[in-house]
Design a protein around this motif. Structure first.
Motif, short mmCIF file in Angstrom:
data_model
loop_
_atom_site.label_atom_id
_atom_site.label_comp_id
_atom_site.label_asym_id
_atom_site.label_seq_id
_atom_site.Cartn_x
_atom_site.Cartn_y
_atom_site.Cartn_z
N ALA A 1 -33.38 28.37 18.53
CA ALA A 1 -33.41 27.33 19.39
C ALA A 1 -34.04 27.76 20.57
O ALA A 1 -34.85 26.57 21.24
N VAL A 2 -34.09 28.82 21.01
CA VAL A 2 -35.20 29.13 22.46
C VAL A 2 -36.39 29.09 21.99
O VAL A 2 -37.29 28.79 22.81
N LEU A 3 -36.92 29.44 20.78
CA LEU A 3 -38.21 29.23 20.35
C LEU A 3 -38.61 27.83 20.47
O LEU A 3 -39.94 27.59 20.85
N GLU A 4 -37.80 26.98 20.04
CA GLU A 4 -38.20 25.48 20.02
C GLU A 4 -38.38 24.99 21.42
O GLU A 4 -39.12 24.12 21.71
N ALA A 5 -37.54 25.34 22.22
CA ALA A 5 -37.65 25.10 23.67
C ALA A 5 -39.02 25.65 24.41
O ALA A 5 -39.11 25.22 25.63
N SER A 6 -39.86 26.44 23.79
CA SER A 6 -40.74 27.20 24.54
C SER A 6 -42.19 27.09 23.66
O SER A 6 -42.75 28.18 23.17
N ALA A 7 -42.38 25.76 23.22
CA ALA A 7 -43.36 25.55 22.26
C ALA A 7 -44.61 25.41 22.88
O ALA A 7 -45.66 25.66 22.21
N ASP A 8 -45.02 25.12 24.03
CA ASP A 8 -46.27 24.83 24.66
C ASP A 8 -46.51 25.73 25.93
O ASP A 8 -45.70 26.55 26.29
N GLU A 9 -47.71 25.34 26.36
CA GLU A 9 -47.95 26.10 27.78
C GLU A 9 -47.58 26.28 28.87
O GLU A 9 -47.83 26.83 29.83
N HIS A 10 -46.58 25.08 29.00
CA HIS A 10 -45.72 25.18 30.13
C HIS A 10 -44.37 25.92 30.21
O HIS A 10 -43.79 26.21 31.12
N SER A 11 -44.24 26.66 29.15
CA SER A 11 -43.25 27.78 29.09
C SER A 11 -43.79 29.11 28.69
O SER A 11 -44.96 29.22 28.24
N ALA A 12 -43.22 30.21 29.12
CA ALA A 12 -43.59 31.49 28.90
C ALA A 12 -43.57 31.61 27.23
O ALA A 12 -42.30 31.33 26.62
N ARG A 13 -44.43 32.21 26.63
CA ARG A 13 -44.29 32.32 25.23
C ARG A 13 -43.45 33.41 24.75
O ARG A 13 -43.90 34.87 25.08
N PRO A 14 -42.43 33.43 24.04
CA PRO A 14 -41.69 34.35 23.50
C PRO A 14 -42.47 35.29 22.55
O PRO A 14 -43.28 34.74 21.80
N GLN A 15 -42.47 36.50 22.75
CA GLN A 15 -43.20 37.54 21.86
C GLN A 15 -42.17 38.69 21.44
O GLN A 15 -43.07 39.29 20.51
N VAL A 16 -41.30 38.68 21.73
CA VAL A 16 -40.21 39.72 21.45
C VAL A 16 -39.02 39.49 21.68
O VAL A 16 -38.49 38.76 22.51
N LEU A 17 -37.96 39.82 20.48
CA LEU A 17 -36.74 39.79 20.56
C LEU A 17 -36.39 41.25 20.93
O LEU A 17 -36.64 42.04 20.14
N SER A 18 -35.44 41.26 21.96
CA SER A 18 -34.71 42.48 22.46
C SER A 18 -33.23 42.35 22.10
O SER A 18 -32.49 41.69 22.50
N LEU A 19 -32.79 43.52 21.35
CA LEU A 19 -31.51 43.69 21.09
C LEU A 19 -30.72 44.71 21.75
O LEU A 19 -31.39 45.87 21.65
N THR A 20 -29.42 44.81 22.18
CA THR A 20 -28.95 45.88 22.69
C THR A 20 -27.68 46.40 21.78
O THR A 20 -26.97 45.65 21.26
N GLN A 21 -28.13 47.86 21.34
CA GLN A 21 -27.17 48.41 20.46
C GLN A 21 -26.56 49.79 20.86
O GLN A 21 -27.31 50.69 21.16
#
Length: 370
Positions: A140-160
């Motif tokens: 869902a967050v990737l769909e909302a960040s699809a163009d140059e107006h949003s920062a491009r998601p490049q990494v998923l960070s998980l806390t364990q």
């Protein structure tokens, strides 16, 4: 499982400025170093060794980590957890990159804006359930960040384990990694309490990391008995670049690195990591069980690792404040997080539970007064 032996401090010019018998549940950062770790530090202290990692202990550390995380693992000791996360996230992002993480992730809420300020990264916090996120939320967050107006998601960070004391299973991590990789994202794990999670799940350290598709790991030592130090562990070199130079640029390169490395050799060379984490977890379960028996006290979350989340009757924290430092969770009102450490004893747990029971009883008697 006996607790580690307590030792009298040596005679030095320093002055003892704390009560060494004082025990608490504020944080697993409050305990000292495990005696086996201290012995390792003394072992490494003699003579002169090469600086900046050119020493025998750091050279050996690669083999130690590869036994746990696989033959491709590369290890980079750093000073602290925030530093490990900032170095690791930079190593899998571009200057325009963004990090997808849970809203309640430590990297998002507890690191003072370090990733934003030092690395220039945008953190995209997404809603979680009991501290964990799933593939649908990521998509869902990737769909909302699809163009140059949003920062491009490049990494998923998980806390364990998560900030709410829950654990991602190996399958859950694997499903998230498949999702992330399918969309071109690397996977980072903030493993400050990875040892606690692995001990709780009954799996090796690799099960939730390398074997599940994690590309780069911040491996925690301080919370599991080290004096100081964490490690950035590269698990898939094909997705990571520049870690050594980023460590230096981010002020995390230790000149006397042997004192970082020898602690991790003590922790991971045998079963100390598991003994320490399992003990902390067991004491948390015991603490949760005893507190649940006190009328008016509510244990609000399952105890999976070394944290217990409780709600006390209103005046109880104040009544205990002279002996115990209890800090309500800001996001959850009067909910209090209690943490057990590698050196928490049955006596510590029973003493705290008894103090809570007395405080509750005194409160009830006060309400009954005419």
């Amino acid at each position: 499982m006996p607790p580690p032996a307590r030792r009298s401090p040596p005679s030095t010019g320093a002055v003892l400025r704390h009560d060494p018998e004082r025990r608490g549940f504020t944080s697993d950062n409050c305990s000292g170093a495990h005696p086996e770790v201290f012995s390792a530090l003394l072992l490494a202290n003699g003579g002169h060794q090469g600086a900046y990692g050119q020493d025998g202990y750091t050279a050996r550390l690669k083999d130690t980590f590869r036994r746990h995380f696989g033959p491709a693992a590369e290890v980079f000791p750093v000073f602290n957890g925030t530093g490990a996360n900032v170095v690791a996230l930079q190593a899998v992002t571009s200057r325009w990159g963004a990090v997808v993480c849970a809203e309640r992730a430590h990297v998002n809420q507890e690191e003072g804006g370090g990733p934003e300020h030092v690395a220039g990264l945008k953190l995209l916090g997404i809603p979680s359930t009991d501290g964990k996120i799933g593939p649908r939320a990521v998509e869902a967050v990737l769909e909302a960040s699809a163009d140059e107006h949003s920062a491009r998601p490049q990494v998923l960070s998980l806390t364990q384990a998560t900030e709410l004391g829950t654990c991602y299973t190996p399958k859950e991590v694997g499903d998230l990694a498949v999702c992330a990789h399918a969309h071109g994202l690397a996977v980072h794990m903030d493993g400050a309490r990875l040892a606690n999670a692995a001990a709780s799940l009954g799996v090796p350290l690799s099960a939730c990391t390398a074997a599940a598709g994690v590309d780069i790991l911040s491996f925690g030592g301080t919370k599991n008995g080290l004096l100081f130090g964490e490690c950035v562990v590269v698990l898939d070199p094909s997705r990571v670049s520049g870690t050594a130079r980023l460590r230096k640029r981010t002020t995390q390169l230790a000149s006397k690195m042997r004192f970082l490395s020898v602690q991790f050799e003590a922790l991971l060379g045998g079963d100390l990591w598991h003994r320490s984490a399992a003990r902390a977890n067991a004491m948390a379960r015991r603490l949760g069980s005893l507190l649940a028996q006190v009328e008016g006290v509510t244990v609000v979350r399952p105890v999976e690792v070394n944290s217990v989340f409780v709600i006390f009757p209103g005046t109880v924290p104040a009544a205990l404040s002279g002996r115990y430092d209890l800090r309500p969770q800001e996001k959850n009102g009067n909910e209090v997080r209690l943490m057990c450490s590698f050196d928490t004893t049955e006596e510590d747990v029973r003493a705290f539970a008894a103090a809570v029971a007395r405080a509750v009883d005194a409160r009830e008697k006060g309400f009954r007064r005419p």
